[in-house]
Design a protein around this motif. Structure first.
Motif, mmCIF file in Angstrom:
data_model
loop_
_atom_site.group_PDB
_atom_site.id
_atom_site.type_symbol
_atom_site.label_atom_id
_atom_site.label_comp_id
_atom_site.label_asym_id
_atom_site.label_seq_id
_atom_site.Cartn_x
_atom_site.Cartn_y
_atom_site.Cartn_z
ATOM 1 N N TYR A 56 8.521 -7.861 8.200
ATOM 2 C CA TYR A 56 7.191 -7.977 7.600
ATOM 3 C C TYR A 56 6.212 -8.526 8.637
ATOM 4 N N LYS A 98 10.033 0.252 2.448
ATOM 5 C CA LYS A 98 9.268 1.452 2.175
ATOM 6 C C LYS A 98 10.092 2.306 1.242
ATOM 7 N N VAL A 157 9.736 -6.148 4.350
ATOM 8 C CA VAL A 157 9.014 -5.039 3.725
ATOM 9 C C VAL A 157 10.025 -3.946 3.448
ATOM 10 N N ASN A 204 -1.426 1.254 12.986
ATOM 11 C CA ASN A 204 0.026 1.121 13.110
ATOM 12 C C ASN A 204 0.443 0.158 14.211
ATOM 13 N N GLY A 225 1.216 5.373 1.344
ATOM 14 C CA GLY A 225 0.775 6.405 2.273
ATOM 15 C C GLY A 225 1.236 7.750 1.755
ATOM 16 N N PHE A 280 0.664 -3.467 14.504
ATOM 17 C CA PHE A 280 0.599 -4.714 13.744
ATOM 18 C C PHE A 280 0.582 -5.895 14.708
ATOM 19 N N GLY A 328 0.819 -1.205 0.000
ATOM 20 C CA GLY A 328 0.000 0.000 0.000
ATOM 21 C C GLY A 328 0.848 1.248 0.000
HETATM 22 P P1 ATP Z 1 0.289 7.236 6.208
HETATM 23 O O1 ATP Z 1 1.678 6.818 6.596
HETATM 24 O O2 ATP Z 1 0.276 8.271 5.150
HETATM 25 O O3 ATP Z 1 -0.550 7.575 7.385
HETATM 26 P P2 ATP Z 1 -0.109 4.469 5.685
HETATM 27 O O4 ATP Z 1 0.410 4.185 7.034
HETATM 28 O O5 ATP Z 1 -1.284 3.675 5.221
HETATM 29 O O6 ATP Z 1 -0.452 5.983 5.538
HETATM 30 P P3 ATP Z 1 2.421 3.554 4.680
HETATM 31 O O7 ATP Z 1 3.086 3.876 5.960
HETATM 32 O O8 ATP Z 1 3.158 3.856 3.418
HETATM 33 O O9 ATP Z 1 1.037 4.304 4.587
HETATM 34 O O10 ATP Z 1 2.024 2.020 4.673
HETATM 35 C C1 ATP Z 1 1.430 1.446 3.524
HETATM 36 C C2 ATP Z 1 0.782 0.108 3.881
HETATM 37 O O11 ATP Z 1 1.780 -0.823 4.275
HETATM 38 C C3 ATP Z 1 -0.203 0.189 5.031
HETATM 39 O O12 ATP Z 1 -1.311 -0.617 4.712
HETATM 40 C C4 ATP Z 1 0.548 -0.420 6.176
HETATM 41 O O13 ATP Z 1 -0.329 -1.048 7.085
HETATM 42 C C5 ATP Z 1 1.432 -1.435 5.504
HETATM 43 N N1 ATP Z 1 2.653 -1.713 6.271
HETATM 44 C C6 ATP Z 1 3.530 -0.811 6.760
HETATM 45 N N2 ATP Z 1 4.550 -1.404 7.407
HETATM 46 C C7 ATP Z 1 4.312 -2.742 7.339
HETATM 47 C C8 ATP Z 1 5.009 -3.912 7.834
HETATM 48 N N3 ATP Z 1 6.142 -3.799 8.516
HETATM 49 N N4 ATP Z 1 4.468 -5.128 7.587
HETATM 50 C C9 ATP Z 1 3.313 -5.228 6.886
HETATM 51 N N5 ATP Z 1 2.613 -4.191 6.402
HETATM 52 C C10 ATP Z 1 3.101 -2.950 6.618
#
Ligand code: ATP
Ligand code: MG
Ligand code: MG
Length: 286
Positions: free
Chosen positions: A88, A37, A35, A145, A17, A147, A15
């Motif tokens: 992850y 970013k 994962v 946030n 953000g 998990f 996804g």
């Molecule tokens: P924002 O940070 O703008 O508030 P967001 O948190 O949805 O939005 P991202 O931080 O880029 O955006 O995360 C994108 C997606 O990846 C989200 O659905 C988030 O739950 C997922 N994600 C982030 N970190 C992990 C991880 N370590 N393991 C699994 N999924 C993750």
């Protein structure tokens, strides 16, 4: 040896953000899922780059069973993108659990809420522990946030915006965060500090019980008013007075009187629950 982009294979996009895109990747060496970013790096100013890199370095020092591990960072050869590599988490998150309950008309077990409280507290204790005078503030604590792993254990993650706080000099003033979880001091334009993370944790625990945040309103002005006078209803009566008491302590409008992590851990109610949880865990693993 530092890793390179070639050490990983992209599996899928999880996804995006406001600050980048998260992708599930596989480490070729051992097949481990991780994962990364992806964030735009080329367009940052020098000081932003420095700040980001030092933030990631700080996150890499956080090694705790209830915190998502940050392993590495790679900047591509053309200097346009930074890839932040982390653990992850495949067990979903608290936001998913809460909306499932809302949809199905069920509630989360009280024991589960206590387990979340204790594990989140232990994760925040590690973050707030001073390292060279710096504490990591999460700054974006919300159910999405938090998990979970396959045993429903907390993995505090997505520190995307956590800023380094230099205690000796100044408080970071940047505003981030979901308005529903914004603490009274932030509403009043004061600085973010450890106690603001505590407030957000109170909001999350409340929402886990009530299935909606403690303070809600149709507009920001009304929401701010409710937050600043601490105007919220008790969690549903199915939850104990002990749990209600702790959540109300976290949702204390006055920063000075709001408990710190140490205060929470020393609270007799929490100590009692912690022992009970230990007994349950031991029984389950026996
Ligand atoms: P924002 O940070 O703008 O508030 P967001 O948190 O949805 O939005 P991202 O931080 O880029 O955006 O995360 C994108 C997606 O990846 C989200 O659905 C988030 O739950 C997922 N994600 C982030 N970190 C992990 C991880 N370590 N393991 C699994 N999924 C993750
Ligand atoms: Mg997130
Ligand atoms: Mg995020």
């Amino acid at each position: 040896m530092p890793s390179t982009l070639d050490d990983f294979e992209v599996i899928e996009t999880i996804g995006s953000g406001s600050y980048g895109t998260c992708k599930k990747i596989k480490r070729k060496r051992d097949g481990k899922f991780l994962v990364w970013k992806e964030m735009e790096y080329g367009t940052m100013t020098e000081s932003e780059k420095q700040m980001l890199v030092s933030e990631v370095n700080l996150l890499r020092e956080l090694k705790h069973q209830h915190i998502v591990r940050y392993y590495d960072r790679i900047i591509d050869r053309s200097n346009t993108t930074i890839y932040i590599i982390m653990e992850y988490c495949d067990g979903g998150d608290l936001a998913v659990l809460i909306s499932k309950c809302r949809r199905e008309g069920t509630y989360l077990d009280e024991d589960f809420v206590w387990k979340m409280l204790i594990q989140m507290t232990s994760a925040l204790k590690e973050c707030h522990r001073r390292k060279n005078g710096k504490a990591v503030l999460h700054r974006d604590l919300k159910p999405a946030n938090i998990f979970l792993d396959s045993d429903n254990n907390v993995k505090l993650g997505d520190f995307g915006l956590a800023r380094v706080l230099h205690h000796e000099t100044s408080f970071a003033k940047t505003f981030v965060g979901t308005p529903y979880y914004m603490s009274p001091e932030l509403v009043n334009n004061m600085s973010y500090n450890e106690k603001s993370d505590i407030w957000s944790m109170g909001c999350m625990l409340y929402e886990m019980c009530a299935l909606h945040p403690p303070f809600t309103a149709s507009n920001q002005v009304d929401l701010n008013k409710k937050i600043c006078i601490g105007d919220y209803k008790r969690i549903p009566s199915r939850y104990s007075e002990d749990l209600n008491t702790i959540i109300s302590k976290l949702l204390c409008v006055e920063v000075q009187k709001r408990p710190s992590i140490e205060n929470i851990l020393a609270d007799p109610i929490v100590l009692r629950r912690n022992r009970k949880l230990d007994r349950v865990e031991r029984r389950n693993s026996a």
